[in-house]
Design a protein around this motif. Sequence first.
Motif, PDB file in Angstrom:
ATOM      1  N   HIS A  95      61.076 -18.670  40.857  1.00 15.70           N
ATOM      2  CA  HIS A  95      60.201 -18.353  39.722  1.00 15.70           C
ATOM      3  C   HIS A  95      59.191 -19.463  39.456  1.00 15.70           C
ATOM      4  CE1 HIS A  95      61.939 -14.550  38.345  1.00 15.70           C
ATOM      5  NE2 HIS A  95      63.102 -15.029  38.743  1.00 15.70           N
ATOM      6  N   LEU A  99      55.116 -18.961  39.286  1.00 17.61           N
ATOM      7  CA  LEU A  99      54.268 -19.417  38.182  1.00 17.61           C
ATOM      8  C   LEU A  99      53.168 -20.348  38.678  1.00 17.61           C
ATOM      9  CD1 LEU A  99      56.963 -20.006  35.410  1.00 17.61           C
ATOM     10  CD2 LEU A  99      55.222 -18.211  35.474  1.00 17.61           C
ATOM     11  N   TRP A 102      50.522 -18.036  40.312  1.00 16.35           N
ATOM     12  CA  TRP A 102      49.651 -17.353  39.351  1.00 16.35           C
ATOM     13  C   TRP A 102      48.685 -18.338  38.698  1.00 16.35           C
ATOM     14  CZ3 TRP A 102      49.274 -12.689  40.483  1.00 16.35           C
ATOM     15  CH2 TRP A 102      50.374 -11.868  40.775  1.00 16.35           C
ATOM     16  N   LEU A 176      48.209 -13.076  33.556  1.00 20.01           N
ATOM     17  CA  LEU A 176      49.221 -13.372  32.537  1.00 20.01           C
ATOM     18  C   LEU A 176      50.314 -12.310  32.533  1.00 20.01           C
ATOM     19  CD1 LEU A 176      50.264 -15.018  30.141  1.00 20.01           C
ATOM     20  CD2 LEU A 176      48.751 -13.675  28.655  1.00 20.01           C
ATOM     21  N   SER A 179      52.751 -12.714  35.348  1.00 26.75           N
ATOM     22  CA  SER A 179      53.650 -13.869  35.253  1.00 26.75           C
ATOM     23  C   SER A 179      54.766 -13.677  34.226  1.00 26.75           C
ATOM     24  CB  SER A 179      52.849 -15.126  34.904  1.00 26.75           C
ATOM     25  OG  SER A 179      52.283 -15.020  33.607  1.00 26.75           O
ATOM     26  N   LEU A 180      54.746 -12.580  33.470  1.00 23.97           N
ATOM     27  CA  LEU A 180      55.713 -12.396  32.383  1.00 23.97           C
ATOM     28  C   LEU A 180      57.173 -12.391  32.846  1.00 23.97           C
ATOM     29  CD1 LEU A 180      53.939  -9.824  30.018  1.00 23.97           C
ATOM     30  CD2 LEU A 180      54.343 -12.264  29.637  1.00 23.97           C
ATOM     31  N   SER A 182      58.654 -13.976  35.210  1.00 24.37           N
ATOM     32  CA  SER A 182      59.081 -15.350  35.483  1.00 24.37           C
ATOM     33  C   SER A 182      59.196 -16.154  34.197  1.00 24.37           C
ATOM     34  CB  SER A 182      58.097 -16.031  36.444  1.00 24.37           C
ATOM     35  OG  SER A 182      58.148 -15.425  37.720  1.00 24.37           O
ATOM     36  N   LEU A 183      58.316 -15.897  33.236  1.00 27.21           N
ATOM     37  CA  LEU A 183      58.409 -16.585  31.943  1.00 27.21           C
ATOM     38  C   LEU A 183      59.675 -16.159  31.201  1.00 27.21           C
ATOM     39  CD1 LEU A 183      54.676 -16.342  30.794  1.00 27.21           C
ATOM     40  CD2 LEU A 183      55.869 -18.371  31.650  1.00 27.21           C
ATOM     41  N   VAL A 184      60.007 -14.864  31.262  1.00 24.59           N
ATOM     42  CA  VAL A 184      61.246 -14.381  30.642  1.00 24.59           C
ATOM     43  C   VAL A 184      62.457 -15.001  31.334  1.00 24.59           C
ATOM     44  CG1 VAL A 184      62.665 -12.335  30.202  1.00 24.59           C
ATOM     45  CG2 VAL A 184      60.187 -12.232  29.871  1.00 24.59           C
ATOM     46  N   LEU A 186      62.686 -17.955  32.677  1.00 18.46           N
ATOM     47  CA  LEU A 186      62.860 -19.331  32.202  1.00 18.46           C
ATOM     48  C   LEU A 186      63.553 -19.355  30.841  1.00 18.46           C
ATOM     49  CD1 LEU A 186      59.473 -21.028  33.193  1.00 18.46           C
ATOM     50  CD2 LEU A 186      61.651 -21.049  34.420  1.00 18.46           C
ATOM     51  N   ILE A 187      63.251 -18.380  29.997  1.00 17.11           N
ATOM     52  CA  ILE A 187      63.884 -18.310  28.677  1.00 17.11           C
ATOM     53  C   ILE A 187      65.376 -18.002  28.804  1.00 17.11           C
ATOM     54  CG2 ILE A 187      63.928 -17.029  26.497  1.00 17.11           C
ATOM     55  CD1 ILE A 187      60.904 -16.580  26.854  1.00 17.11           C
ATOM     56  N   TYR A 189      67.289 -18.460  31.532  1.00 16.49           N
ATOM     57  CA  TYR A 189      67.901 -19.157  32.668  1.00 16.49           C
ATOM     58  C   TYR A 189      69.283 -19.724  32.338  1.00 16.49           C
ATOM     59  CZ  TYR A 189      68.586 -22.712  36.281  1.00 16.49           C
ATOM     60  OH  TYR A 189      69.103 -23.492  37.279  1.00 16.49           O
TER      61      TYR A 189
END
Length: 457
Positions: A95, A99, A102, A176, A179-180, A182-184, A186-187, A189
Amino acid sequence: MNDKNGGIVPQSTSKYNLYLAVFIAYLGPAAVGFVAGWSSPSLVILEAPDSEFPVTHDQGAWLASLVPLGASIGPLISGSLLDSIGRRQTFLLQHLMLLIGWGLMCFRTIPVMYFARLLMGIAYGFSLAMTSIYIGEITDDSLRSTLNTMYPFFNKLPLLVTFGIGPHISYYSLLLVCSLPSLVFLILYKSLPESPFYLFMTNRDSDMIETLSRLRQLPESSVVEEARVIKDLFANKVEGSWRNLFTTRVNLRALMIVACLQFFWQYSWGTVVMVYAQPMVQHIGISLPSDRCAWVLAAMTWVGTALSPVLVSTWGYKRALLLSSVVCTLTMGVAAYFLGLHERGDNTPYVQWCIIISLVGFVISNYSAYYPISLSLLGEFFEPSMKAKGSTFLICIACLEASIAVYLYPWSIQMFSMSITYWFSFVVLCVATIFVAIFVPETSGLSFAQIQEVLNR
């Protein structure tokens, strides 16, 4: 549930922790699904005459084909990382690579974009190689087959998003959105447990039992038997070699069958029909907006992947593949015929809609069997000691084939025509149907030992 010794293994009524871990793991396929889905709406915008950042047709082909090229490299890297830094941290690395990719796409310079697409392609290879391994290692026997067949479902869902909103939002807004996942990840993880198999491999027995207890939502004393089964699997493990992959009859036959299925899928344009969906609809000139028609094709892809578990449980692998191959052959032949009429000047709505409807049928039938079943067979056909090597080899080959197919498809249309390009797919599918009927054995519902007996005949 009875264990192998006839005892009773306590079962928790709650599967929340397991389902959460599976969902977090499947954010990987969703994230790389956006990598694939970015091409169709974005290349139309970038290659347009009024584009703020003009991209040539050849550059667009490279931006599309570098992803499967990178994906062919990914399994070679992730294979060693899975056993060195663990499954959990390999997911994290995947991930982070996405990121970074992107982020680099924001610079909108061709060399940087090439590197970004290649990097995200490598992350795609990570996902293909490790997701099913991880899901299989954390899931109990009663749910493994169901949960481990959902990769295409999550992987193709982003196509609906990119095809649906991609043409209507800005270039940076689409980046954006892509990339959501991968951002989720990280939250969430911290909620992703390490694989019990990896914990045992690294001599962390107490952590393995603790993780099993957390996943099963049972006391540690209730998962001791499952931990013992894992230890026995490693105790009986025989290390395989690359030489045995190509010299043992079972493994060689497994290689031939799965490699041929992957070849037929790629060169019947199973990948490129979706990558170039929107430009293809524009070529037909149908009255509806091309992005809306492309979204319908993406939706049908997702419908096809959702049908796969039903088809396999009802018909088995062989008959599902055979049905898919026959329907794909017929629909591709119809599409090629009407594309020929279109190229000879018949632009009536009847011809246009016949092309669209036949392609919808092709997409549903193709993604309902070829794509998910070939992934499933990777984990079933090879001997236990050869599964990692066999899967890595075949995924690398499949990704190289996809990279070539994605680049050859627009070249073939330019050099010949779209109808001839689709007639080529028709011929490939005719050969595929014969191959499935003669060479692919029926192995659904069989134990691993029985599968090996079938392949060794």
